[in-house]
Structures are given as structure tokens and as C-alpha cells.
Motif scaffolding. Structure first.
Motif, PDB file in Angstrom:
ATOM      1  N   LYS A 207       5.400 113.536   9.186  1.00 57.27           N
ATOM      2  CA  LYS A 207       4.209 114.098   8.559  1.00 57.27           C
ATOM      3  C   LYS A 207       3.081 113.077   8.686  1.00 57.27           C
ATOM      4  O   LYS A 207       3.175 111.961   8.168  1.00 57.27           O
ATOM      5  CB  LYS A 207       4.472 114.441   7.093  1.00 57.27           C
TER       6      LYS A 207
ATOM      7  N   LEU B 157      -1.061 112.206   8.394  1.00 52.76           N
ATOM      8  CA  LEU B 157      -2.393 112.504   7.879  1.00 52.76           C
ATOM      9  C   LEU B 157      -3.408 111.755   8.731  1.00 52.76           C
ATOM     10  O   LEU B 157      -3.369 110.525   8.833  1.00 52.76           O
ATOM     11  CB  LEU B 157      -2.513 112.068   6.421  1.00 52.76           C
TER      12      LEU B 157
ATOM     13  N   THR C  75      -1.943 116.880   9.660  1.00 49.68           N
ATOM     14  CA  THR C  75      -3.004 117.330   8.763  1.00 49.68           C
ATOM     15  C   THR C  75      -4.217 116.442   8.975  1.00 49.68           C
ATOM     16  O   THR C  75      -4.117 115.214   8.921  1.00 49.68           O
ATOM     17  CB  THR C  75      -2.571 117.245   7.291  1.00 49.68           C
TER      18      THR C  75
ATOM     19  N   CYS D 121      -8.008 115.333   7.607  1.00 42.55           N
ATOM     20  CA  CYS D 121      -8.748 115.336   6.338  1.00 42.55           C
ATOM     21  C   CYS D 121     -10.041 114.559   6.520  1.00 42.55           C
ATOM     22  O   CYS D 121     -10.060 113.487   7.136  1.00 42.55           O
ATOM     23  CB  CYS D 121      -7.893 114.700   5.244  1.00 42.55           C
TER      24      CYS D 121
ATOM     25  N   PHE E 104      -3.588 115.506  -2.077  1.00 46.78           N
ATOM     26  CA  PHE E 104      -2.181 115.613  -1.705  1.00 46.78           C
ATOM     27  C   PHE E 104      -1.325 114.970  -2.782  1.00 46.78           C
ATOM     28  O   PHE E 104      -1.771 114.066  -3.504  1.00 46.78           O
ATOM     29  CB  PHE E 104      -1.916 114.924  -0.354  1.00 46.78           C
TER      30      PHE E 104
ATOM     31  N   SER F 162       3.628 111.982   0.179  1.00 51.79           N
ATOM     32  CA  SER F 162       3.557 113.183   1.016  1.00 51.79           C
ATOM     33  C   SER F 162       3.692 112.908   2.510  1.00 51.79           C
ATOM     34  O   SER F 162       4.143 113.780   3.257  1.00 51.79           O
ATOM     35  CB  SER F 162       2.226 113.912   0.790  1.00 51.79           C
TER      36      SER F 162
ATOM     37  N   VAL G 152      -0.277 108.449  -1.389  1.00 55.13           N
ATOM     38  CA  VAL G 152       0.233 109.625  -0.661  1.00 55.13           C
ATOM     39  C   VAL G 152       1.246 109.260   0.416  1.00 55.13           C
ATOM     40  O   VAL G 152       1.929 110.146   0.936  1.00 55.13           O
ATOM     41  CB  VAL G 152      -0.921 110.452  -0.047  1.00 55.13           C
TER      42      VAL G 152
END
Length: 232
Positions: free
Chosen positions: A42, A44, A67, A69, A97, A101, A127
Motif C-alpha cells: 500500500k 501513498l 493512493t 494525495c 487516513f 494504513s 499513517v
């Protein structure tokens, strides 16, 4: 040129001694993904702008859960037209978030534009999963550009990372500052030609500098500082 001193002693553990080649944010996130080892990490992309980081992550880890951002309004965000990724907005300080995460937070040339860097690094630490990695680059001796606010010294990067819940593992020199300055002075009519780094290569041969000393010398004159940090 004497370059070792109290500051070097303070940050020496963050300066790699394996090689002294010029690095990039992409190199840093590639290393982060290799360290992570997850099939579907995952990731970011903080300060994703037009979304080009999605291509970087897909090329390195096709199975990554990406993701992007960024703040709601900026020239880079306004230029984003792609719809093939997940993109969310935030208020510039508080990431939307849950705790723990992400495996990796990637940030390429963003923090020179961040108004409250300590708070945002603390949010990154929050996060990230335990052992998660913060990787990317930021400006050192880069001329003013696109509403930039800060430039960071190597010690400044060390402080904002280590004061806010992360451990800085590595700083490597990115493109040199003199090349970026010359490019701006020429109104971008010339490329990013290295000017200072070749002198360090000569000094390394004459003085017998090891790779760590070369990296420290280059970091002091770098336009970008590339980094790896982790949530301990």
C-alpha cells in the motif's frame, strides 16, 4: 577542503558508504519497495500533483495499491487529467487516513512547498505501518519554483524526520544545485549540466575520499536530497 566536523558526526550514520552516484526519488522508492517485500504494498504518493507518481509505482510494483494525495488547489493538481488512479485531497496538514494504513509513503519534491513540515512528517509517521518506509526527495540548493517555501539542508532534513516519529536511514545527493541554478539563470535554455560534482570526483581521487565522504561533500551542494526513513 576539510569537510568533516560536528555536523558530519551527528548525521554520519545516515550517509551511505556503498557508492557516491547521483540518486533520485525514483531510486529511493524502488529501494523502499524492495525492502517492503509485499506483493501488494500500500503506497501513498504524498503531494501527487498531476499523478505522474502512479506511473513510477506501477513500473516498479505492478500490484501496488496506490493512493495519491495532495492539497485541493495547486498548479500541479489543476493539470491532473488522469482518472486511472485513486486521488484524494487533504488540508495540507492532516492526512485523511487511519493509523498504520500504508507500507510506503512516497514524496517527490514536495516538502519545499509544505507550510508545516513538522506536522506533516508526524502525520506520515502516524499513517505508516510499523516498519513502513518514507522515501523520496526534497529541495536543498534549488532556486525558487512553483510557490516553494523552504529549502532543506541535510541537517534540517535529519531534524524534521527524527523529531517527528521516524528514523532517517539514508540521505543521498540528487542532482546538483549549481546545475539547477544555471538552468534557471538561462531561462531553461540549457540542460542540467553537472558543474560542481565533477570537481568532487577529482578531489576524491586526489585526497582518497571514501564513498561516505564523497556523499557528504555532494549533499552540501546538491539541488535535491534523496532520502529513506522508516517508522521504528
Amino acid at each position: 577542503m576539510g569537510i568533516h566536523g560536528p555536523e558530519f558526526d551527528r548525521i554520519a550514520r545516515t550517509i551511505p558508504g556503498d557508492h557516491a552516484r547521483t540518486s533520485s526519488a525514483e531510486d529511493m522508492v524502488a529501494e523502499a519497495l524492495a525492502r517492503c517485500g509485499a506483493d501488494t504494498p500500500k503506497v501513498l504518493d504524498l503531494g501527487c500533483g498531476d499523478g505522474r507518481g502512479l506511473d513510477v509505482i506501477r513500473a516498479l510494483a505492478p500490484g501496488a495499491d496506490y493512493t495519491g494525495c495532495d492539497i485541493e488547489v495547486s498548479p500541479e493538481v489543476a493539470s491532473r487529467t488522469r482518472e486511472d488512479g485513486r486521488f484524494v485531497s487533504y488540508n495540507g496538514t492532516d492526512l485523511p487516513f487511519a493509523d498504520d494504513s500504508f507500507d510506503i509513503v512516497y514524496s517527490r519534491q514536495v516538502f519545499e512547498h509544505v507550510r508545516h513540515p513538522d506536522r506533516v512528517v508526524a502525520e506520515i509517521a502516524r499513517v505508516l505501518k510499523p516498519g513502513g518506509i518514507f522515501a523520496g526527495s526534497l529541495s536543498n540548493l534549488e532556486p525558487y519554483h512553483s510557490f516553494s517555501i523552504f529549502n532543506y539542508t541535510p541537517y534540517g532534513l535529519f531534524r524534521i524526520v527524527e523529531d517527528n516519529g521516524l528514523v532517517l536511514d539514508a540521505m543521498r545527493p540528487g542532482i546538483e544545485g549549481m546545475a539547477l541554478i544555471a538552468r534557471q539563470l538561462s531561462m531553461r535554455t540549457i540542460g542540467r549540466l553537472p558543474l560542481a560534482y565533477p570537481l568532487f570526483a577529482i578531489a576524491a581521487k586526489l585526497k582518497g575520499w571514501d564513498a561516505r565522504t564523497q556523499n557528504y561533500a555532494k549533499l552540501r551542494f546538491s539541488g535535491h536530497i534523496c532520502f529513506l526513513a522508516r517508522k521504528g
